[in-house]
Design a protein around this motif. Structure first.
Motif, mmCIF file in Angstrom:
data_model
loop_
_atom_site.group_PDB
_atom_site.id
_atom_site.type_symbol
_atom_site.label_atom_id
_atom_site.label_comp_id
_atom_site.label_asym_id
_atom_site.label_seq_id
_atom_site.Cartn_x
_atom_site.Cartn_y
_atom_site.Cartn_z
ATOM 1 N N TYR A 1 -4.866 22.450 -4.513
ATOM 2 C CA TYR A 1 -3.836 23.024 -3.638
ATOM 3 C C TYR A 1 -2.811 21.945 -3.320
ATOM 4 N N ASP A 2 -1.579 22.197 -3.689
ATOM 5 C CA ASP A 2 -0.485 21.279 -3.366
ATOM 6 C C ASP A 2 0.809 22.075 -3.421
ATOM 7 N N PRO A 3 1.294 22.529 -2.259
ATOM 8 C CA PRO A 3 2.464 23.414 -2.249
ATOM 9 C C PRO A 3 3.764 22.691 -2.574
ATOM 10 N N LEU A 4 3.720 21.366 -2.653
ATOM 11 C CA LEU A 4 4.970 20.615 -2.831
ATOM 12 C C LEU A 4 5.240 20.233 -4.286
ATOM 13 N N ILE A 5 4.314 20.546 -5.183
ATOM 14 C CA ILE A 5 4.581 20.289 -6.605
ATOM 15 C C ILE A 5 4.359 21.590 -7.393
ATOM 16 N N LEU B 1 -16.728 9.925 4.556
ATOM 17 C CA LEU B 1 -15.480 9.614 5.260
ATOM 18 C C LEU B 1 -15.115 8.135 5.159
ATOM 19 N N ASP B 2 -13.867 7.893 4.770
ATOM 20 C CA ASP B 2 -13.335 6.533 4.718
ATOM 21 C C ASP B 2 -12.357 6.287 5.863
ATOM 22 N N VAL B 3 -11.862 7.377 6.464
ATOM 23 C CA VAL B 3 -10.771 7.267 7.435
ATOM 24 C C VAL B 3 -11.073 8.091 8.688
ATOM 25 N N CYS C 1 -13.200 12.636 2.568
ATOM 26 C CA CYS C 1 -11.833 12.287 2.958
ATOM 27 C C CYS C 1 -11.585 10.780 2.916
ATOM 28 N N ALA C 2 -10.720 10.390 1.978
ATOM 29 C CA ALA C 2 -10.239 9.002 1.918
ATOM 30 C C ALA C 2 -8.717 9.034 2.008
ATOM 31 N N ALA C 3 -8.188 9.997 2.797
ATOM 32 C CA ALA C 3 -6.723 10.110 2.931
ATOM 33 C C ALA C 3 -6.287 9.411 4.213
ATOM 34 N N ILE D 1 -3.842 13.782 0.854
ATOM 35 C CA ILE D 1 -2.507 14.093 1.370
ATOM 36 C C ILE D 1 -2.102 13.041 2.401
ATOM 37 N N PRO D 2 -0.800 12.868 2.598
ATOM 38 C CA PRO D 2 -0.381 11.962 3.675
ATOM 39 C C PRO D 2 -0.600 12.629 5.029
ATOM 40 N N LEU D 3 -0.660 11.820 6.082
ATOM 41 C CA LEU D 3 -0.716 12.382 7.431
ATOM 42 C C LEU D 3 0.707 12.561 7.927
ATOM 43 N N GLY E 1 -1.381 14.668 -5.865
ATOM 44 C CA GLY E 1 -0.470 13.591 -6.246
ATOM 45 C C GLY E 1 -1.199 12.560 -7.089
ATOM 46 N N ARG E 2 -0.813 11.310 -6.927
ATOM 47 C CA ARG E 2 -1.402 10.231 -7.746
ATOM 48 C C ARG E 2 -2.923 10.170 -7.588
ATOM 49 N N ILE E 3 -3.388 10.063 -6.333
ATOM 50 C CA ILE E 3 -4.828 9.885 -6.136
ATOM 51 C C ILE E 3 -5.574 11.176 -6.461
ATOM 52 N N GLY E 4 -5.057 12.315 -5.997
ATOM 53 C CA GLY E 4 -5.701 13.598 -6.304
ATOM 54 C C GLY E 4 -5.885 13.781 -7.803
ATOM 55 N N GLY F 1 0.852 -1.181 0.000
ATOM 56 C CA GLY F 1 0.000 0.000 0.000
ATOM 57 C C GLY F 1 0.888 1.231 0.000
ATOM 58 N N VAL F 2 0.311 2.379 0.334
ATOM 59 C CA VAL F 2 1.085 3.605 0.154
ATOM 60 C C VAL F 2 1.543 4.266 1.458
ATOM 61 N N GLY F 3 0.619 4.535 2.390
ATOM 62 C CA GLY F 3 0.957 5.337 3.581
ATOM 63 C C GLY F 3 1.943 4.601 4.479
HETATM 64 P P1 NAD Z 1 1.114 11.081 -3.458
HETATM 65 O O1 NAD Z 1 2.383 11.160 -2.707
HETATM 66 O O2 NAD Z 1 1.146 10.712 -4.908
HETATM 67 O O3 NAD Z 1 0.298 12.449 -3.322
HETATM 68 C C1 NAD Z 1 0.191 13.167 -2.133
HETATM 69 C C2 NAD Z 1 0.283 14.631 -2.491
HETATM 70 O O4 NAD Z 1 0.005 15.408 -1.328
HETATM 71 C C3 NAD Z 1 1.678 15.041 -2.986
HETATM 72 O O5 NAD Z 1 1.587 15.609 -4.276
HETATM 73 C C4 NAD Z 1 2.160 16.059 -1.959
HETATM 74 O O6 NAD Z 1 2.893 17.110 -2.540
HETATM 75 C C5 NAD Z 1 0.855 16.563 -1.373
HETATM 76 N N1 NAD Z 1 0.935 17.088 -0.017
HETATM 77 C C6 NAD Z 1 1.675 16.623 1.020
HETATM 78 N N2 NAD Z 1 1.450 17.390 2.116
HETATM 79 C C7 NAD Z 1 0.544 18.322 1.754
HETATM 80 C C8 NAD Z 1 -0.092 19.390 2.443
HETATM 81 N N3 NAD Z 1 0.155 19.620 3.745
HETATM 82 N N4 NAD Z 1 -0.976 20.164 1.759
HETATM 83 C C9 NAD Z 1 -1.245 19.922 0.448
HETATM 84 N N5 NAD Z 1 -0.653 18.945 -0.257
HETATM 85 C C10 NAD Z 1 0.209 18.147 0.392
HETATM 86 O O7 NAD Z 1 0.217 10.033 -2.653
HETATM 87 P P2 NAD Z 1 -1.120 9.310 -3.171
HETATM 88 O O8 NAD Z 1 -0.763 7.977 -3.728
HETATM 89 O O9 NAD Z 1 -1.915 10.257 -4.001
HETATM 90 O O10 NAD Z 1 -1.844 9.062 -1.774
HETATM 91 C C11 NAD Z 1 -2.305 10.162 -0.995
HETATM 92 C C12 NAD Z 1 -2.712 9.689 0.387
HETATM 93 O O11 NAD Z 1 -3.868 8.871 0.294
HETATM 94 C C13 NAD Z 1 -1.691 8.772 1.066
HETATM 95 O O12 NAD Z 1 -0.686 9.502 1.719
HETATM 96 C C14 NAD Z 1 -2.522 7.976 2.028
HETATM 97 O O13 NAD Z 1 -2.522 8.589 3.302
HETATM 98 C C15 NAD Z 1 -3.915 8.038 1.422
HETATM 99 N N6 NAD Z 1 -4.381 6.698 1.022
HETATM 100 C C16 NAD Z 1 -5.535 6.231 1.565
HETATM 101 C C17 NAD Z 1 -6.003 4.978 1.209
HETATM 102 C C18 NAD Z 1 -7.290 4.446 1.774
HETATM 103 O O14 NAD Z 1 -7.436 3.262 1.916
HETATM 104 N N7 NAD Z 1 -8.245 5.306 2.049
HETATM 105 C C19 NAD Z 1 -5.275 4.172 0.321
HETATM 106 C C20 NAD Z 1 -4.120 4.705 -0.253
HETATM 107 C C21 NAD Z 1 -3.673 5.969 0.125
#
Ligand code: NAD
Length: 276
Positions: A133-137, A218-220, A192-194, A166-168, A113-116, A36-38
């Motif tokens: 909004y994504d200050p890191l890209i 809400l998923d999380v 929110c599914a983050a 976004i990640p936590l 990122g990927r999911i967004g 998985g990712v997180g």
């Molecule tokens: P990713 O790394 O491709 O994208 C995350 C994006 O968030 C990045 O582009 C990063 O620049 C941005 N970011 C980081 N901190 C930020 C902030 N404070 N404000 C705005 N942007 C910010 O990751 P992804 O694959 O798109 O996954 C995103 C998140 O989804 C994961 O970190 C994980 O927590 C969550 N996730 C949840 C599930 C689930 O089962 N619900 C499954 C997979 C992932």
């Protein structure tokens, strides 16, 4: 802790906490794989200190989470769980149920990122206007992925629906809090599914009670499972038990990816997804 000392590699999902104590007990441990990712459940500093490689499989679950996000959005705006519960109780709630459309609504994507990005692609098919909004890209990258780059306050003020991807971490904890809700449109919808913790749940509950937030998907949750909290029980909340990645396809992809990545790490081959 009793058995980890026997192993060279360890594969976990999200719930197993790979703490400093695990790294200390894992004398032979060379690699930890997260299917998985997180990786917020893995102590990355302890991994580095112990010289253990950490890998994940970040692309395997992207589509599953993106599709669930759209499902939550549609469930909230059309109150599908309410209609279904009514039917099962012998009620025909047709007159009580008047939803809204996604068409031409502004979707605010926090974390592009990927999911967004995958959510943006799918939301575009519903003719939504997408801001991100994504200050890191770089801003151009957000544009390429289908969103108009904006500052966080602009997103909060303009979006009809806000979704977080976004990640936590220390920078994202309680990113949506009482102050942020105050800046949003009346009747905004939150999805929110983050990760639990990127939204201040007490602030969300207060915003739902006041009507500021019209609904949430809400998923999380901060604590999982959360039990029947006021947020879970809220009539304007549609919630599911952290099923973002729970599709047959995503689970097979995650298993394949993490197995090959862990084997590559053990063989000293180049890695695609080294986290630490
Ligand atoms: P990713 O790394 O491709 O994208 C995350 C994006 O968030 C990045 O582009 C990063 O620049 C941005 N970011 C980081 N901190 C930020 C902030 N404070 N404000 C705005 N942007 C910010 O990751 P992804 O694959 O798109 O996954 C995103 C998140 O989804 C994961 O970190 C994980 O927590 C969550 N996730 C949840 C599930 C689930 O089962 N619900 C499954 C997979 C992932």
């Amino acid at each position: 802790l009793k058995v980890v000392g026997e192993y060279d590699a360890m594969i976990v999902r999200g719930r197993t906490k790979v703490t400093q104590a695990v790294f200390e007990a894992g004398k032979k441990l060379k690699v930890v794989g997260r299917a998985g990712v997180g990786v917020d459940n893995i102590d990355l500093n302890a991994a580095k200190a112990a010289g253990v490689t950490v890998v994940n499989s970040p692309t395997a679950t992207t589509l599953a989470v993106a599709e669930l996000t759209l499902a939550l959005m549609l469930s909230v705006v059309r109150e599908i769980p309410r209609g279904d519960a009514g039917m099962k109780a012998g009620q025909w709630l047709k007159k009580e149920m008047e939803g809204t459309e996604l068409w031409r609504k502004t979707l605010g994507v926090i974390g592009f990122g990927r999911i967004g990005a995958a959510v943006a692609t799918r939301a575009a098919a519903f003719d939504m206007d997408i801001i991100g909004y994504d200050p890191l890209i770089p801003a151009e990258e957000i544009q390429k992925r289908g969103g108009k780059p904006v500052a966080l306050d602009e997103l909060l003020a303009q979006a009809d629906i806000i979704t977080l991807h976004i990640p936590l971490d220390a920078g994202s904890k309680n990113l949506l809090n009482a102050d942020s809700f105050a800046k949003m449109k009346d009747g905004v919808i939150i999805v929110c599914a983050a990760r639990g913790g990127v939204i201040d749940e007490d602030a969300l509950l207060a915003a739902l009670d006041s009507g500021k937030v019209a609904g949430a998907g809400l998923d999380v949750f901060v604590a999982e499972p959360p039990g029947v909290t006021p947020l879970v029980a809220h009539p304007k909340v549609v919630c599911v038990p952290h099923i973002g990645a729970q599709t047959k396809e995503a689970q097979i992809r995650a298993a394949d990816d993490i197995a090959s990545e862990v084997l590559a790490a053990l063989k000293g081959e180049p890695l695609r997804w080294k986290v630490a």
